[in-house]
Motif scaffolding. Sequence first.
Motif, PDB file in Angstrom:
ATOM      1  N   GLY A 135       0.970  -1.205   0.021  1.00 11.27           N
ATOM      2  CA  GLY A 135      -0.130  -0.050   0.134  1.00 11.27           C
ATOM      3  C   GLY A 135       0.877   1.317   0.185  1.00 11.27           C
ATOM      4  O   GLY A 135       0.224   2.280  -0.385  1.00 11.27           O
ATOM      5  N   GLU A 136       2.215   0.937   0.110  1.00 14.10           N
ATOM      6  CA  GLU A 136       3.025   2.416   0.291  1.00 14.10           C
ATOM      7  C   GLU A 136       2.994   2.647  -1.209  1.00 14.10           C
ATOM      8  O   GLU A 136       2.710   2.112  -2.295  1.00 14.10           O
ATOM      9  N   MET A 137       2.979   4.143  -1.321  1.00 13.66           N
ATOM     10  CA  MET A 137       2.971   4.924  -2.654  1.00 13.66           C
ATOM     11  C   MET A 137       3.802   5.721  -3.046  1.00 13.66           C
ATOM     12  O   MET A 137       4.426   6.652  -2.006  1.00 13.66           O
ATOM     13  N   ARG A 138       4.270   6.146  -4.201  1.00 16.93           N
ATOM     14  CA  ARG A 138       5.378   6.972  -4.589  1.00 16.93           C
ATOM     15  C   ARG A 138       4.696   7.900  -5.808  1.00 16.93           C
ATOM     16  O   ARG A 138       4.203   7.043  -6.636  1.00 16.93           O
ATOM     17  N   MET A 139       4.889   8.792  -6.141  1.00 16.67           N
ATOM     18  CA  MET A 139       4.687   9.756  -7.130  1.00 16.67           C
ATOM     19  C   MET A 139       5.746  10.490  -7.768  1.00 16.67           C
ATOM     20  O   MET A 139       6.510  11.280  -6.902  1.00 16.67           O
ATOM     21  N   LYS A 140       6.204  10.369  -9.058  1.00 18.56           N
ATOM     22  CA  LYS A 140       7.305  11.161  -9.583  1.00 18.56           C
ATOM     23  C   LYS A 140       6.553  12.218 -10.650  1.00 18.56           C
ATOM     24  O   LYS A 140       5.706  11.626 -11.386  1.00 18.56           O
ATOM     25  N   PHE A 141       6.910  13.424 -10.251  1.00 17.10           N
ATOM     26  CA  PHE A 141       6.590  14.363 -11.436  1.00 17.10           C
ATOM     27  C   PHE A 141       7.486  14.817 -12.387  1.00 17.10           C
ATOM     28  O   PHE A 141       8.841  14.810 -11.774  1.00 17.10           O
ATOM     29  N   ALA A 142       7.198  15.443 -13.513  1.00 15.92           N
ATOM     30  CA  ALA A 142       8.104  15.991 -14.261  1.00 15.92           C
ATOM     31  C   ALA A 142       8.964  16.973 -13.705  1.00 15.92           C
ATOM     32  O   ALA A 142       8.417  17.780 -12.616  1.00 15.92           O
ATOM     33  N   GLU A 143      10.233  17.151 -14.099  1.00 15.15           N
ATOM     34  CA  GLU A 143      10.971  18.407 -13.236  1.00 15.15           C
ATOM     35  C   GLU A 143      10.678  19.938 -13.617  1.00 15.15           C
ATOM     36  O   GLU A 143      10.383  20.738 -12.775  1.00 15.15           O
ATOM     37  N   SER A 144       9.850  20.062 -14.804  1.00 18.31           N
ATOM     38  CA  SER A 144       9.347  21.508 -14.873  1.00 18.31           C
ATOM     39  C   SER A 144       8.020  21.583 -15.534  1.00 18.31           C
ATOM     40  O   SER A 144       7.432  20.370 -16.006  1.00 18.31           O
ATOM     41  N   MET A 145       7.157  22.263 -14.844  1.00 18.71           N
ATOM     42  CA  MET A 145       5.485  22.207 -15.314  1.00 18.71           C
ATOM     43  C   MET A 145       4.994  23.541 -15.616  1.00 18.71           C
ATOM     44  O   MET A 145       5.678  24.690 -15.044  1.00 18.71           O
ATOM     45  N   GLN A 146       4.315  23.999 -16.748  1.00 15.99           N
ATOM     46  CA  GLN A 146       3.910  25.171 -17.178  1.00 15.99           C
ATOM     47  C   GLN A 146       2.420  24.974 -16.918  1.00 15.99           C
ATOM     48  O   GLN A 146       1.735  24.064 -17.159  1.00 15.99           O
ATOM     49  N   ASP A 147       1.871  26.260 -16.428  1.00 10.35           N
ATOM     50  CA  ASP A 147       0.459  26.431 -16.192  1.00 10.35           C
ATOM     51  C   ASP A 147      -0.324  26.034 -17.402  1.00 10.35           C
ATOM     52  O   ASP A 147       0.003  26.353 -18.451  1.00 10.35           O
ATOM     53  N   GLY A 148      -1.296  25.204 -17.279  1.00 11.54           N
ATOM     54  CA  GLY A 148      -2.169  24.750 -18.339  1.00 11.54           C
ATOM     55  C   GLY A 148      -1.711  23.645 -19.438  1.00 11.54           C
ATOM     56  O   GLY A 148      -2.430  23.463 -20.491  1.00 11.54           O
ATOM     57  N   GLN A 149      -0.108  23.418 -19.282  1.00 14.13           N
ATOM     58  CA  GLN A 149       0.172  22.542 -20.157  1.00 14.13           C
ATOM     59  C   GLN A 149       0.269  21.135 -19.669  1.00 14.13           C
ATOM     60  O   GLN A 149       0.685  20.964 -18.539  1.00 14.13           O
ATOM     61  N   PRO A 150       0.017  20.198 -20.485  1.00 15.24           N
ATOM     62  CA  PRO A 150       0.023  18.624 -19.875  1.00 15.24           C
ATOM     63  C   PRO A 150       1.582  18.344 -19.367  1.00 15.24           C
ATOM     64  O   PRO A 150       2.578  19.027 -19.688  1.00 15.24           O
ATOM     65  N   ALA A 151       1.492  17.628 -18.121  1.00 14.07           N
ATOM     66  CA  ALA A 151       2.671  17.210 -17.340  1.00 14.07           C
ATOM     67  C   ALA A 151       2.666  15.841 -17.168  1.00 14.07           C
ATOM     68  O   ALA A 151       1.628  15.204 -16.845  1.00 14.07           O
ATOM     69  N   GLU A 152       3.710  15.272 -16.956  1.00 14.44           N
ATOM     70  CA  GLU A 152       4.061  13.860 -16.652  1.00 14.44           C
ATOM     71  C   GLU A 152       4.009  13.423 -15.067  1.00 14.44           C
ATOM     72  O   GLU A 152       4.484  14.304 -14.343  1.00 14.44           O
ATOM     73  N   ALA A 153       3.323  12.445 -14.905  1.00 16.34           N
ATOM     74  CA  ALA A 153       3.630  11.717 -13.381  1.00 16.34           C
ATOM     75  C   ALA A 153       3.470  10.394 -13.556  1.00 16.34           C
ATOM     76  O   ALA A 153       3.097   9.860 -14.422  1.00 16.34           O
ATOM     77  N   THR A 154       4.169   9.534 -12.425  1.00 13.57           N
ATOM     78  CA  THR A 154       4.453   8.373 -12.382  1.00 13.57           C
ATOM     79  C   THR A 154       3.900   7.991 -11.269  1.00 13.57           C
ATOM     80  O   THR A 154       4.635   8.296 -10.081  1.00 13.57           O
ATOM     81  N   LEU A 155       3.100   7.125 -11.006  1.00 12.22           N
ATOM     82  CA  LEU A 155       2.600   6.546  -9.931  1.00 12.22           C
ATOM     83  C   LEU A 155       3.202   5.148  -9.560  1.00 12.22           C
ATOM     84  O   LEU A 155       2.974   4.353 -10.400  1.00 12.22           O
TER      85      LEU A 155
END
Length: 271
Positions: A164-184
């Motif tokens: 049940g432990e979880m980790r989430m990794k996000f893209a290094e840079s994000m722009q408002d309103g632009q798609p961003a990558e995430a990994t669960l």
Amino acid sequence: MHILRPAFAAALITAICAGPAPAADSSQADAKREERWQLIADYLFDDREVLPTDSLIKIDAPKRAQDAALVPITLTMPEKDRIKSVYLVIDDNPAPLAAHVTFGPAADPGSLQLRVRVDTYTNVHAVAETKEGKLFSAVAFVKASGGCSAPSGPSDAEAMKGMGEMRMKFAESMQDGQPAEATLMIRHPNFTGMQMNQLTRLYTPSRYIDKVTVSYGDQTVLEVSGDISLSTNPVIGFNFVPGGNELMKVVASDTKGERWEQSFKVPPVTN
């Protein structure tokens, strides 16, 4: 939505257990695989027509898997604004429907990554459901063997540590309103019911994550319904549309009724 398990309709079991036709006749093997797919599609989608496509959804899978229990699959949807949900079907697995992913308003349905088990040489189908309710499929052939019976760890107790432990990794840079990558990443053995305990030599009862919901603020990103074909310690890569200062929340549950919830801070966006 139908989830296929080893106890489903006898005709479908017979077709799947029959395996591929002899290699000497590739056209016969292709016909057998198509027959199997039609049985599965009829079961999953009733009388709804599933049309082949080479543009609405694409599937990237290894032709020969390095590890049959951890096969990476990437789905891309070039016409993402039309997509409501996707189904990932591993035709010759004991439970062919690996996952059904429904996208919410906070999602960017352009791509999706999953890790799955592949039990034998098989076609893998990705089916896109459009917002108009139409179904379109792409197919890839994967060579792998034994993924559903591969042990999840040296012992059941070891495999279940930290469940049940979880980790989430996000893209290094994000722009408002632009798609961003995430990994669960979710820690869970996802026992298939086909794995032998290496200490007791008895088969471990099935226990796997069957529902994952990801939300961003008060909006849903995606909902995942899974089965035994998802790998041990499932990994789900997806895109979302960042904005504001909201948390990303994940709620997961398994077939034994266990439930886990965790929130993650999303990196700040830039203009």
